[in-house]
Design a protein around this motif. Structure first.
Motif: not given
Length: 290
Positions: A196-203, A213-225
């Protein structure tokens, strides 16, 4: 712009993002801010960020809770004790040790720090209590990531430690901390199922928690991983249930997380992620409502 970190790095957040975060909170969503940075940096940025129930610093080593109806924050000492006991006591949970210089702190974490310093590495422990950072590139050409991996990182687990990479730098910390462990701990305390959690992240240091988690929000990936995780998520998107943000039982089978990656970078990407989250929660933003 946010106040710069101790290493001089600056972050940015738009007024639009703050408004969208307020709309998300109005839906009854609890917010936690999880950072790899030292507490001093996180604390200095709190006035410029959306209000949160919990703040996590030092890659999960420190958790602070906002007291109900107050702006005062209190560190979770039980979490510190848990991290120490489950990490072969590579740190000591006594907060009094935070006031000691790293050269005098007990535990395998700080022994590793001293070993690196004695061997000519530049190591950043200024303001850290449960972690330290090895910045790259190093001025000494002998001090490469490959050498660090061979001589130090490969041996961390046996001593109760782990590491992650953030913006190309290597952070070393107790193995029972980390963003994933701390994030799941916060969710448990808030009585929220990971699905039920959303995670805003990038690295790169966000990938493990993102997988939980259930939903991952990525403004822009900052790493290859992270870019690889987004691609894997896109391949699995057809299996995503758009209603999975509804609360589910703690023992529910975890589906693959759904990744939303913004088509635009920077602060506009953060805004796009928050807009998407509001759609998932079944409501329009204040801008859309107008």
């Amino acid at each position: 712009p946010l106040p710069p970190s101790s290493s001089g790095l600056c972050g940015f957040i738009s007024a639009r993002s703050l408004s969208l975060a307020q709309d998300v909170s109005a839906k009854g969503v609890s917010t936690a801010i999880i950072s790899g940075g030292r507490w001093r940096t996180v604390q200095g940025r709190i006035p410029y960020l959306p209000p949160a129930r919990a703040y996590v610093a030092e890659n999960g080593g420190r958790v602070f809770w906002r007291r109900q109806g107050s702006d005062r924050l209190k560190e979770d000492r039980e979490w510190r004790r848990h991290v120490a006991s489950m990490s072969l006591n590579c740190i000591v949970p006594d907060l009094a040790c935070d006031g000691l210089p790293p050269s005098e702190r007990p535990g395998a974490l700080w022994e590793t720090y001293r070993r690196l310093v004695d061997d000519g590495w530049i190591v950043d422990a200024d303001g850290y209590s449960t972690s330290f950072r090895v910045p790259f590139p190093q001025p000494n050409p002998r001090c490469s990531i490959a050498r660090l991996q061979k001589e130090v990182l490969s041996d961390l687990e046996a001593k109760g430690m782990a590491h992650s990479v953030n913006l190309g730098h290597v952070d070393v910390f107790p193995m029972a901390s980390g963003k994933q462990n701390a994030g799941l701990f916060v969710l448990k305390q808030l009585d929220v199922a990971p699905t039920a959690a959303a995670f805003l992240c990038d690295d790169e240091n966000d990938v493990e928690l993102a997988s939980s988690v259930g939903l991952v929000l990525v403004p822009q990936p900052t790493s290859q991983a992270m870019a690889s995780a987004v691609r894997r998520g896109a391949a699995l998107a057809k299996d995503y249930d758009r209603r999975q943000l509804q609360r589910r039982g703690a023992h529910a089978t975890l589906p693959p997380p759904y990744y939303f990656c913004s088509p635009v970078p920077g602060v506009l990407g953060t805004e796009a992620c928050l807009e998407f989250l509001l759609q998932e929660l079944g409501g329009a933003s204040s801008k859309s409502a107008k």
